[in-house]
Design a protein around this motif. Structure first.
Motif, short mmCIF file in Angstrom:
data_model
loop_
_atom_site.label_atom_id
_atom_site.label_comp_id
_atom_site.label_asym_id
_atom_site.label_seq_id
_atom_site.Cartn_x
_atom_site.Cartn_y
_atom_site.Cartn_z
N ASP A 144 22.08 8.01 103.49
CA ASP A 144 22.84 6.78 103.65
C ASP A 144 24.35 7.06 103.75
OD1 ASP A 144 22.73 3.73 103.54
OD2 ASP A 144 24.17 4.16 101.94
N GLU A 145 24.83 8.10 103.05
CA GLU A 145 26.27 8.38 103.03
C GLU A 145 26.78 9.03 104.31
OE1 GLU A 145 27.66 10.32 99.49
OE2 GLU A 145 27.21 8.57 98.24
N PHE A 146 25.89 9.32 105.25
CA PHE A 146 26.36 9.76 106.57
C PHE A 146 27.11 8.62 107.29
CE2 PHE A 146 23.22 13.31 106.41
CZ PHE A 146 24.08 14.34 106.78
N LYS A 147 26.96 7.40 106.79
CA LYS A 147 27.68 6.26 107.37
C LYS A 147 29.19 6.41 107.20
CE LYS A 147 27.31 3.51 103.12
NZ LYS A 147 26.57 2.42 102.45
N ASN A 148 29.60 7.26 106.26
CA ASN A 148 31.03 7.49 106.04
C ASN A 148 31.65 8.42 107.08
OD1 ASN A 148 30.92 5.89 103.70
ND2 ASN A 148 30.29 7.64 102.45
N VAL A 149 30.78 9.04 107.90
CA VAL A 149 31.25 9.91 108.98
C VAL A 149 31.15 9.10 110.28
CG1 VAL A 149 30.92 12.10 110.20
CG2 VAL A 149 30.37 11.92 107.75
N PRO A 150 32.28 8.80 110.95
CA PRO A 150 32.29 7.91 112.13
C PRO A 150 31.24 8.24 113.18
CG PRO A 150 34.52 8.40 111.46
CD PRO A 150 33.63 9.26 110.60
N ASN A 163 21.92 17.14 109.78
CA ASN A 163 22.76 15.96 110.06
C ASN A 163 21.99 15.03 111.00
OD1 ASN A 163 23.50 16.44 112.97
ND2 ASN A 163 24.42 18.29 112.11
N PRO A 164 22.46 13.79 111.20
CA PRO A 164 21.70 12.80 111.99
C PRO A 164 21.63 13.03 113.49
CG PRO A 164 23.14 11.72 110.41
CD PRO A 164 23.56 13.16 110.47
N THR A 165 22.33 14.05 114.04
CA THR A 165 22.28 14.27 115.50
C THR A 165 21.65 15.61 115.82
OG1 THR A 165 24.59 15.04 115.41
CG2 THR A 165 24.23 12.73 115.98
N ASP A 166 22.46 16.63 116.06
CA ASP A 166 21.89 17.93 116.44
C ASP A 166 21.17 18.61 115.29
OD1 ASP A 166 24.54 18.15 115.34
OD2 ASP A 166 24.57 20.26 115.94
N GLY A 167 21.40 18.15 114.06
CA GLY A 167 20.70 18.72 112.91
C GLY A 167 19.59 17.84 112.39
N SER A 178 23.91 5.72 113.45
CA SER A 178 22.70 6.48 113.77
C SER A 178 21.46 5.85 113.13
CB SER A 178 22.83 7.92 113.28
OG SER A 178 22.88 7.97 111.86
N PHE A 179 20.30 6.18 113.69
CA PHE A 179 19.02 5.71 113.17
C PHE A 179 18.83 6.16 111.73
CE2 PHE A 179 14.51 6.18 112.30
CZ PHE A 179 13.96 4.99 112.77
N VAL A 180 19.28 7.37 111.42
CA VAL A 180 19.11 7.94 110.08
C VAL A 180 19.81 7.08 109.03
CG1 VAL A 180 19.74 9.87 108.58
CG2 VAL A 180 18.78 10.31 110.84
N VAL A 181 20.99 6.60 109.35
CA VAL A 181 21.75 5.78 108.40
C VAL A 181 21.11 4.40 108.24
CG1 VAL A 181 23.94 4.60 108.00
CG2 VAL A 181 23.93 6.98 108.75
N LYS A 182 20.73 3.78 109.36
CA LYS A 182 20.15 2.43 109.30
C LYS A 182 18.79 2.41 108.62
CE LYS A 182 22.49 0.62 113.43
NZ LYS A 182 22.32 0.08 114.81
N TYR A 183 18.02 3.45 108.86
CA TYR A 183 16.66 3.48 108.32
C TYR A 183 16.43 4.75 107.50
CZ TYR A 183 16.07 -0.22 111.76
OH TYR A 183 16.21 -1.38 112.49
N SER A 184 17.33 4.99 106.56
CA SER A 184 17.25 6.20 105.74
C SER A 184 15.94 6.27 104.95
CB SER A 184 18.44 6.28 104.78
OG SER A 184 18.50 5.12 103.95
N THR A 185 15.48 5.12 104.46
CA THR A 185 14.24 5.10 103.69
C THR A 185 13.04 5.42 104.56
OG1 THR A 185 15.26 3.37 102.34
CG2 THR A 185 12.92 3.77 102.00
#
Length: 418
Positions: A238-244, A304-308, A249-256
């Motif tokens: 969820d805290e990836f939302k602090n990185v612009p 990370n939510p993109t290339d990682g 990203s899908f990961v932030v919106k649907y972390s659960t």
């Protein structure tokens, strides 16, 4: 309804009532309540404190004085009532005390559900515990996933409604428990008992065996690793939302939902347990679990939510092996090492070491370390947090490989069926 289907229903709701809030409570704590992080570790610490004595105590009661299924039902109803009250708390200190009460009622039901399942299957003429229990237990994971998805997709991963969802289901499970097959106490009053036996403490004699003592000690350390991922996994994503670049990203919106991949993976690895146990034995299976924990944390450190994203997903898949190959196999191992008179007590003892001492170790130590060494200006350094957890797991794996002596005998696994 067949006995297997009745046990499937019990296992589904057993973990549904936990999964509705366990992974998302960090969002409620940090987001909705906006309480400080230093005390959050204490929330997961309550599970450990409750597991220090409640599973053992209730195991003794089930072995000696009250039907396991009745005790199980009563505990779930009490757990539900406390969950309904929990959202009304306005201070973090009081929240932790009330959560401790909820955990005193819930944590022992995990061990009791195992005992009820084992007893019911052994009393069924057409059942085999090692073969039939994992496919039944897998529905517990399905229940956990269903609860996570319901909480996230209904928009309640940061609201108090997650506790109401769990509470309603717990009431239904508590009532359903009274319809389960009778699991009467195995200890008879006519038998002569030592003082320790009369108090129901005979299971503690297992610590007198070198192999069992080591097993329980490593259970504690692995229990600590489980609490680390439960406490911080969802809030980490969820805290990836602090990185612009990751904020939308899908990961932030649907972390659960992403975290639930871990539970989906569980369903696959649970079904593989009978094969691995018979083929490799408990030591190798538990060692595989420990290596999987290293990978779980290491992949999180670099994901990370993109290339990682592939690392995050792989970490979630690996979690299934890390969790199942220790918790489920360990429970079956305890079953092969005890007799019917102390079965519930021994399962409670295993629970005490994993979710008791292990949870306290993981929750309190990690909360302190993260705040002291890995938090700078309110920002958590997740990369080094996960690397430190990976190093912890690696040390445990090496020590276990060297110290735990166990010669695999396929017949030991077969004997648990009867």
């Amino acid at each position: 309804m067949s006995i297997k289907n009745r046990l499937i229903a019990m296992n589904f709701f057993q973990f549904f009532v936990w999964g509705a809030w366990l992974i998302t409570i960090a969002n409620f704590w940090f987001g909705t309540k906006q309480w400080e992080g230093t005390q959050f570790g204490l929330v997961f610490g309550t599970m450990g404190i409750a597991s220090l004595f409640m599973p053992t105590l209730t195991g003794i009661l089930a072995d000696r004085w009250i039907n396991a299924e009745k005790l199980y039902g009563i505990l779930h109803i009490l757990y539900a009532l406390v969950l309904f009250y929990l959202p009304q708390i306005e201070t973090p200190g009081n929240f932790i005390y009330v959560m401790l009460l909820a955990m005193c009622f819930y944590m022992p039901t995990i061990a009791l559900s195992n005992s009820i399942s084992y007893t019911a299957l052994k009393n069924s003429s057409d059942s085999d515990v090692v073969k039939d229990f994992p496919p039944i237990r897998v529905w517990g994971t399905v229940g956990f996933i269903a609860a996570m998805w319901l909480t996230n997709l209904s928009g309640n991963k940061a609201t108090a409604y997650q506790f109401y969802i769990a509470g309603i289901a717990a009431i239904l499970l508590g009532l359903y428990a009274f319809t389960l097959p009778k699991c009467k106490p195995q200890h008879t009053k006519a038998e002569k008992s030592s003082f320790a036996e009369s108090l129901g403490l005979e299971a503690f004699k297992l610590f007198g065996t070198y192999k069992m003592a080591l097993f329980f000690i490593f259970s504690m350390f692995l229990g600590g690793a489980l609490q680390l991922t439960n406490a911080y996994g969802d809030v980490f994503l969820d805290e990836f939302k602090n990185v612009p670049e990751y904020a939308d990203s899908f990961v932030v919106k649907y972390s659960t939902i992403i975290m639930s991949i871990s539970q989906v993976s569980e369903t696959l690895f649970i079904l593989a347990i009978p094969f691995f146990l018979k083929r490799f034995g408990i030591k190798q299976v538990m060692l595989i679990s420990m290596v999987a924990w290293v990978l779980r944390f290491g992949l999180f450190a670099y994901g990370n939510p993109t290339d990682g994203l592939w690392m995050i997903i792989t970490s979630c898949i690996v979690y299934g092996m890390a969790f199942d190959f220790f918790n489920i196999s360990g429970s079956l191992f305890v079953e092969t090492s005890t007799n019917a008179k102390i079965r519930s007590s021994a399962q409670g003892l295993f629970m005490m070491m994993t979710n008791g001492f292990g949870a306290v170790l993981g929750s309190f130590t990690s909360g302190w370390a993260i705040e002291k060494y890995f938090t700078h200006d309110g920002e958590r350094d997740w990369h080094n947090i996960w690397l430190s957890f990976a190093a912890y797991s690696l040390v445990i794996a090496i020590a276990f490989a060297v110290l735990f002596k166990h010669k695999h005998n396929p017949n030991d696994v077969a004997n648990v069926s009867h």
